[in-house]
Design an enzyme around this catalytic site. Structure first.
Site, short mmCIF file in Angstrom:
data_model
loop_
_atom_site.label_atom_id
_atom_site.label_comp_id
_atom_site.label_asym_id
_atom_site.label_seq_id
_atom_site.Cartn_x
_atom_site.Cartn_y
_atom_site.Cartn_z
N GLU A 192 -1.14 -8.59 4.98
CA GLU A 192 -1.05 -8.80 6.43
C GLU A 192 -2.43 -8.74 7.09
O GLU A 192 -2.60 -9.19 8.23
CB GLU A 192 -0.10 -7.76 7.05
CG GLU A 192 -0.67 -6.38 7.31
CD GLU A 192 -0.81 -5.52 6.06
OE1 GLU A 192 -0.56 -6.02 4.95
OE2 GLU A 192 -1.16 -4.33 6.20
N CYS A 204 0.84 -1.21 0.00
CA CYS A 204 0.00 0.00 0.00
C CYS A 204 0.87 1.26 0.00
O CYS A 204 1.47 1.58 -1.02
CB CYS A 204 -0.97 -0.04 1.18
SG CYS A 204 -2.30 1.16 1.03
N HIS A 224 -3.62 -5.41 1.08
CA HIS A 224 -2.90 -5.66 2.34
C HIS A 224 -2.87 -7.15 2.68
O HIS A 224 -3.83 -7.66 3.27
CB HIS A 224 -3.60 -4.92 3.48
CG HIS A 224 -3.35 -3.45 3.51
ND1 HIS A 224 -2.37 -2.88 4.29
CD2 HIS A 224 -3.95 -2.44 2.84
CE1 HIS A 224 -2.38 -1.56 4.11
NE2 HIS A 224 -3.33 -1.26 3.23
#
Lengths: 306, 182
Positions: free
Chosen positions: A254, A121, A252
């Site tokens: 994660e 990002c 994302h």
């Protein structure tokens, strides 16, 4: 007064030094064997801790590396992740200020040796602004991550991406099959890959650099909102450099590293698994689709000497 | 009815941390410490409007400024200029003999959703309808440069304006933005 439930929510930070936060196993023997990843923390980064947890869950050591440390000491690490957030408050332009700092010059040099670098990002914006992505001419500014179109601002939702390059091309998608579709969340206002350099997109396709594209749950690449959440050229969601060891990714991973993070209504196999896992915390803690990004990084480090 | 351009230059009443960060990055990380004396910044809106005469255009401009679309009076101030299209030289460059020289750089996006939203708000929400033409938004950077001549200052401003690599330029990414050195 005792608070019996508070222990559950304590972060798993085992060591906190003055300028360094190490996260990982307490076994020194295990630490020596594990690959060590620096997660760059700029002022305004806000995803470094969950990124560190995903790295650790993937069998690597994670260390949050603050922007004001000696950039030269970054050469001690095996790989680098620039996490999401708002580095320098997105001043001037998202990623523009961070790209000019000494940390990025060091990472640029280490990437040239083959070390893996992942920008998530805002980290992807930093990699683009520093000329590391697409890296056809390394260091040259060849693209931009422009403001979203379609939503006229910040957009946050789950999307599907399709793996669009050959398996093994990119260090971060080694565990994905060609054409594999999986869900990940996006959260950005400036995520539209664009370029005014003629022929660049074509050469990136030729090089296998277009790694992930926004798609329907069936893997169809349709240039319409919300399938393409930001109006990105050719629905591009993630690009690697020609060597495959630097990866700029707008979604994302994660935030999709555990099954419990994945929604149950996205219509894919992960949603089905999530529904099946209700009532079993153990199953909820199984890997989500984003985990493969980090596990691919570990696998690359273990098998490709640099 | 004639077409007029209304220019609104909006600046913060408080310290502009964006300009300060740009200045510090240029001076500390990019080698401009000896030539770049200061950086200031204003948001620049240009609204194309149909009006009977200049006075009416200026009156409309004051009304636009009061809509709160462009200016938050709690933290910003605004300077308004109106001119007939094609006749005005907006945001003229200040040139002092002997320097230092202030060079203006206007940076804007090729596709700017905020400008479109502002145009639509004026047309529909505030009811100005077809009187409103195009609305443009940009950032006017004012670079105070130590240089031997205006041309030299302008050359430095060009270098600062256009990002071409990790080590050169800052204000514009030419793949999504355009710029004009005034």
């Amino acid at each position: 007064m005792s608070q019996p439930n508070s222990r559950i929510f304590l972060p798993k930070i085992t060591k906190v030094a003055s300028k360094t936060q190490k996260l990982g196993s307490s076994s020194s023997h295990k630490l020596r064997e594990m690959k060590k990843i620096a997660i760059i923390q700029y002022p305004g980064s806000n995803c470094e801790y969950e990124t560190a947890r995903a790295v650790m869950a993937s069998g690597m050591e994670a260390e949050i590396f603050r922007w004001n440390r000696d950039a030269a000491s970054l050469d001690e690490y095996d790989g680098y992740i620039i996490p999401g957030g708002f580095s320098y408050q997105d001043r001037v332009r998202a990623g523009a200020i961070a790209a000019k700092k000494g940390i990025m010059r060091t990472i640029f040099g280490e990437a040239a040796k083959g070390k893996p670098v992942l920008g998530i990002c805002n980290g992807a914006q930093v990699l683009v602004e520093s000329g590391m992505i697409p890296g056809v001419n390394p260091g040259e500014l060849e693209m931009a991550l422009a403001p979203n179109t379609g939503t006229s601002g910040y957009y946050c939702n789950w999307v599907h991406v399709v793996h669009s390059t050959r398996k093994g091309k990119c260090a971060f998608t080694r565990f994905f099959e060609k054409s594999e579709v999986f869900p990940m969340p996006v959260a950005h206002a400036e995520g539209r890959f664009v370029t005014r350099k003629k022929g660049l997109i074509e050469s990136m396709y030729d090089n296998g650099q277009i790694v992930l594209r926004y798609s329907t749950v069936d893997g169809k690449v349709e240039d319409r909102f919300p399938v393409n959440p930001n109006g990105s050229t050719d629905n591009i969601a993630g690009i690697c450099n020609p060597a495959g060891n630097v990866f700029a990714l707008m979604p994302h991973p994660e935030r999709a590293a555990w099954l419990r993070q994945v929604p149950d209504d996205t219509g894919d196999e992960y949603a089905e698994a999530k529904r099946d896992a209700y009532g079993s915390w153990q199953r909820m803690t199984e890997a989500g689709p984003g985990r493969k990004i980090f596990e691919s990084m570990r696998e690359y480090l273990e098998n490709i000497p640099y | 009815m004639k077409t007029y351009h209304i220019e609104l230059l909006v600046r913060l009443k408080t310290a502009d941390t964006v300009a300060l960060t740009a200045k510090n990055t240029l001076r500390r990380d990019m080698g401009y410490e000896s030539v770049l004396l200061d950086v200031r910044r204003e948001e620049r809106w240009v609204i194309q409007v149909q009006a009977e005469d200049l006075q009416t255009a200026e009156k409309l401009g004051r009304e636009f400024a009061a809509t709160r679309i462009f200016v938050n009076p709690n933290k910003q101030t605004c300077v308004l200029k109106a001119a007939e299209s094609g006749q005005a030289k907006l945001s003229p460059q200040k040139q002092d003999e002997g320097g230092p020289y202030e060079v203006g750089v206007i940076v804007s996006y090729y596709q700017d959703g905020k400008a479109v939203s502002a145009r639509d708000a004026l047309r529909h929400t505030y009811g100005y309808g077809g009187r409103i033409g195009n609305v443009e938004r940009g950032v006017l950077w004012k670079l105070l440069l130590s240089a031997q001549s205006p041309d030299s200052a302008r050359k430095t401003a060009e270098d600062i304006a256009l990002t071409s690599s990790m080590n050169s330029g800052l204000l514009t990414n030419s793949h999504s933005q355009t710029y004009i050195v005034l």
